[in-house]
Design a protein around this motif. Structure first.
Motif, PDB file in Angstrom:
ATOM      1  N   HIS A   1       0.821  -1.213   0.000  1.00  0.00           N
ATOM      2  CA  HIS A   1       0.000   0.000   0.000  1.00  0.00           C
ATOM      3  C   HIS A   1       0.858   1.268   0.000  1.00  0.00           C
ATOM      4  N   ASP A   2       2.152   1.112  -0.247  1.00  0.00           N
ATOM      5  CA  ASP A   2       3.096   2.229  -0.281  1.00  0.00           C
ATOM      6  C   ASP A   2       3.089   3.011   1.034  1.00  0.00           C
ATOM      7  N   LEU A   3       3.049   2.271   2.135  1.00  0.00           N
ATOM      8  CA  LEU A   3       3.084   2.847   3.482  1.00  0.00           C
ATOM      9  C   LEU A   3       4.207   2.184   4.257  1.00  0.00           C
ATOM     10  N   THR A   4       4.756   2.904   5.214  1.00  0.00           N
ATOM     11  CA  THR A   4       5.636   2.258   6.174  1.00  0.00           C
ATOM     12  C   THR A   4       4.729   1.597   7.219  1.00  0.00           C
ATOM     13  N   PRO A   5       5.221   0.605   7.946  1.00  0.00           N
ATOM     14  CA  PRO A   5       4.381   0.001   8.981  1.00  0.00           C
ATOM     15  C   PRO A   5       3.875   1.018  10.005  1.00  0.00           C
ATOM     16  N   VAL A   6       4.698   1.993  10.370  1.00  0.00           N
ATOM     17  CA  VAL A   6       4.258   2.980  11.360  1.00  0.00           C
ATOM     18  C   VAL A   6       3.203   3.925  10.757  1.00  0.00           C
ATOM     19  N   GLN A   7       3.320   4.253   9.470  1.00  0.00           N
ATOM     20  CA  GLN A   7       2.270   5.056   8.827  1.00  0.00           C
ATOM     21  C   GLN A   7       0.961   4.276   8.797  1.00  0.00           C
ATOM     22  N   ALA A   8       1.045   2.999   8.469  1.00  0.00           N
ATOM     23  CA  ALA A   8      -0.156   2.164   8.442  1.00  0.00           C
ATOM     24  C   ALA A   8      -0.795   2.109   9.827  1.00  0.00           C
ATOM     25  N   ARG A   9       0.022   1.972  10.843  1.00  0.00           N
ATOM     26  CA  ARG A   9      -0.501   1.928  12.213  1.00  0.00           C
ATOM     27  C   ARG A   9      -1.167   3.244  12.574  1.00  0.00           C
ATOM     28  N   LEU A  10      -0.540   4.367  12.208  1.00  0.00           N
ATOM     29  CA  LEU A  10      -1.124   5.681  12.473  1.00  0.00           C
ATOM     30  C   LEU A  10      -2.492   5.791  11.814  1.00  0.00           C
ATOM     31  N   LEU A  11      -2.574   5.410  10.555  1.00  0.00           N
ATOM     32  CA  LEU A  11      -3.840   5.507   9.844  1.00  0.00           C
ATOM     33  C   LEU A  11      -4.910   4.633  10.492  1.00  0.00           C
ATOM     34  N   CYS A  12      -4.535   3.431  10.894  1.00  0.00           N
ATOM     35  CA  CYS A  12      -5.503   2.541  11.538  1.00  0.00           C
ATOM     36  C   CYS A  12      -5.971   3.079  12.887  1.00  0.00           C
ATOM     37  N   VAL A  13      -5.058   3.664  13.651  1.00  0.00           N
ATOM     38  CA  VAL A  13      -5.447   4.271  14.927  1.00  0.00           C
ATOM     39  C   VAL A  13      -6.433   5.407  14.681  1.00  0.00           C
ATOM     40  N   LEU A  14      -6.196   6.184  13.630  1.00  0.00           N
ATOM     41  CA  LEU A  14      -7.059   7.325  13.327  1.00  0.00           C
ATOM     42  C   LEU A  14      -8.405   6.913  12.738  1.00  0.00           C
ATOM     43  N   LEU A  15      -8.544   5.662  12.337  1.00  0.00           N
ATOM     44  CA  LEU A  15      -9.859   5.189  11.880  1.00  0.00           C
ATOM     45  C   LEU A  15     -10.898   5.297  12.988  1.00  0.00           C
ATOM     46  N   ASP A  16     -10.447   5.235  14.236  1.00  0.00           N
ATOM     47  CA  ASP A  16     -11.360   5.349  15.378  1.00  0.00           C
ATOM     48  C   ASP A  16     -11.807   6.785  15.617  1.00  0.00           C
ATOM     49  N   GLY A  17     -11.225   7.746  14.901  1.00  0.00           N
ATOM     50  CA  GLY A  17     -11.590   9.151  15.055  1.00  0.00           C
ATOM     51  C   GLY A  17     -10.376   9.988  15.394  1.00  0.00           C
ATOM     52  N   PRO A  18     -10.581  11.297  15.469  1.00  0.00           N
ATOM     53  CA  PRO A  18      -9.467  12.217  15.753  1.00  0.00           C
ATOM     54  C   PRO A  18      -8.784  11.877  17.068  1.00  0.00           C
ATOM     55  N   ARG A  19      -7.496  12.107  17.103  1.00  0.00           N
ATOM     56  CA  ARG A  19      -6.700  11.894  18.312  1.00  0.00           C
ATOM     57  C   ARG A  19      -5.810  13.106  18.514  1.00  0.00           C
ATOM     58  N   GLY A  20      -5.548  13.423  19.757  1.00  0.00           N
ATOM     59  CA  GLY A  20      -4.624  14.495  20.083  1.00  0.00           C
ATOM     60  C   GLY A  20      -3.190  14.034  19.865  1.00  0.00           C
ATOM     61  N   MET A  21      -2.316  15.010  19.613  1.00  0.00           N
ATOM     62  CA  MET A  21      -0.902  14.675  19.398  1.00  0.00           C
ATOM     63  C   MET A  21      -0.311  14.010  20.635  1.00  0.00           C
ATOM     64  N   ALA A  22      -0.633  14.503  21.821  1.00  0.00           N
ATOM     65  CA  ALA A  22      -0.096  13.905  23.046  1.00  0.00           C
ATOM     66  C   ALA A  22      -0.597  12.467  23.209  1.00  0.00           C
ATOM     67  N   GLU A  23      -1.859  12.239  22.907  1.00  0.00           N
ATOM     68  CA  GLU A  23      -2.418  10.897  22.997  1.00  0.00           C
ATOM     69  C   GLU A  23      -1.727   9.958  22.004  1.00  0.00           C
ATOM     70  N   LEU A  24      -1.495  10.440  20.786  1.00  0.00           N
ATOM     71  CA  LEU A  24      -0.811   9.618  19.784  1.00  0.00           C
ATOM     72  C   LEU A  24       0.627   9.317  20.201  1.00  0.00           C
ATOM     73  N   ALA A  25       1.311  10.317  20.743  1.00  0.00           N
ATOM     74  CA  ALA A  25       2.682  10.095  21.197  1.00  0.00           C
ATOM     75  C   ALA A  25       2.702   9.002  22.268  1.00  0.00           C
ATOM     76  N   HIS A  26       1.752   9.050  23.187  1.00  0.00           N
ATOM     77  CA  HIS A  26       1.651   8.020  24.230  1.00  0.00           C
ATOM     78  C   HIS A  26       1.339   6.658  23.604  1.00  0.00           C
ATOM     79  N   CYS A  27       0.391   6.636  22.684  1.00  0.00           N
ATOM     80  CA  CYS A  27      -0.028   5.399  22.018  1.00  0.00           C
ATOM     81  C   CYS A  27       1.140   4.742  21.295  1.00  0.00           C
ATOM     82  N   PHE A  28       1.992   5.552  20.659  1.00  0.00           N
ATOM     83  CA  PHE A  28       3.125   5.028  19.907  1.00  0.00           C
ATOM     84  C   PHE A  28       4.372   4.864  20.772  1.00  0.00           C
ATOM     85  N   GLY A  29       4.317   5.363  21.999  1.00  0.00           N
ATOM     86  CA  GLY A  29       5.463   5.237  22.894  1.00  0.00           C
ATOM     87  C   GLY A  29       6.654   6.067  22.453  1.00  0.00           C
TER      88      GLY A  29
END
Length: 164
Positions: free
Chosen positions: A47-75
Motif C-alpha cells: 500500500h506504499d506505506l511504512t508500517p508505522v504510517q499504516a498503524r497511524l492511519l488505523c489508529v485514526l480510523l477510530d476518530g481524531p486523536r490528540g498529538m499527546a495521545e498519539l505520542a503516548h499510544c506510539f510510545g
C-alpha cells in the motif's frame, strides 16, 4: 555440556515446546507476533506505506486523536510524532488542526485519501489474518479470540502500551 544435553534431550528449537508452559506460551506469542508483524509489514509495503504510517492511519480510523495521545499510544516523544505527522501530511493522508478551546493542542484526523488508504490496508490485513486462523475449528477460534480480548483488556486496564 548443558543440562538438556546431559539429560539426553535435544535442546528446544524454535517452534518446539520446552515443557514449561510459561516458556511455551511466551515462545508461541513471540513467534505469532513476528508472523503478524511480517504480514503487517508486507501489506503496508503493498500500500506504499511504512508500517508505522499504516498503524497511524488505523489508529485514526477510530476518530481524531490528540498529538499527546498519539505520542503516548506510539510510545514516542512528541518530536518523533511530529516527524511522522509531517510525512503523513505531505502525502495527504492526515492533517493536524487546532483543538477547539485549547490553542496549544492539536488533533489529528484522516484526510479522505488517508481514510481510503486506512480502510484498504485494514481490510487486507484483516483478510490475511483471518486466513491465518481459518484452519482452526470454530470453537478453537472463539477461545483464541476470547483469550486475546482478555489479554488486551487487561493490558489497557493496567496502562500498558496501546495494543493497536
Amino acid at each position: 555440556m548443558n543440562k538438556t544435553a546431559q539429560a539426553g534431550q535435544e535442546p528446544a528449537a524454535e517452534g518446539r515446546h520446552t515443557g514449561d508452559p510459561r516458556t511455551d506460551v511466551a515462545t508461541a506469542l513471540h513467534q505469532l507476533s513476528t508472523l503478524v508483524h511480517g504480514i503487517y509489514t508486507r501489506i503496508s509495503e503493498r500500500h506504499d506505506l511504512t508500517p508505522v504510517q499504516a498503524r497511524l492511519l488505523c489508529v485514526l480510523l477510530d476518530g481524531p486523536r490528540g498529538m499527546a495521545e498519539l505520542a503516548h499510544c506510539f510510545g514516542v516523544e512528541k518530536a518523533a510524532l511530529t516527524g511522522l505527522m509531517n510525512r503523513a501530511e505531505r502525502r495527504g493522508l492526515a492533517q493536524r488542526s487546532a483543538v477547539p478551546g485549547d490553542r496549544r493542542a492539536l488533533q489529528v484526523t484522516l484526510t479522505d485519501a488517508g481514510y481510503q488508504a486506512a480502510t484498504a490496508f485494514h481490510a487486507e490485513v484483516s483478510a490475511e489474518l483471518d486466513r491465518l486462523v481459518s484452519p482452526l475449528a470454530p470453537d478453537a477460534r472463539e477461545r483464541f479470540g476470547d483469550t486475546m480480548a482478555e489479554i488486551i483488556a487487561r493490558c489497557r486496564a493496567s496502562g500498558c502500551a496501546d495494543p493497536r
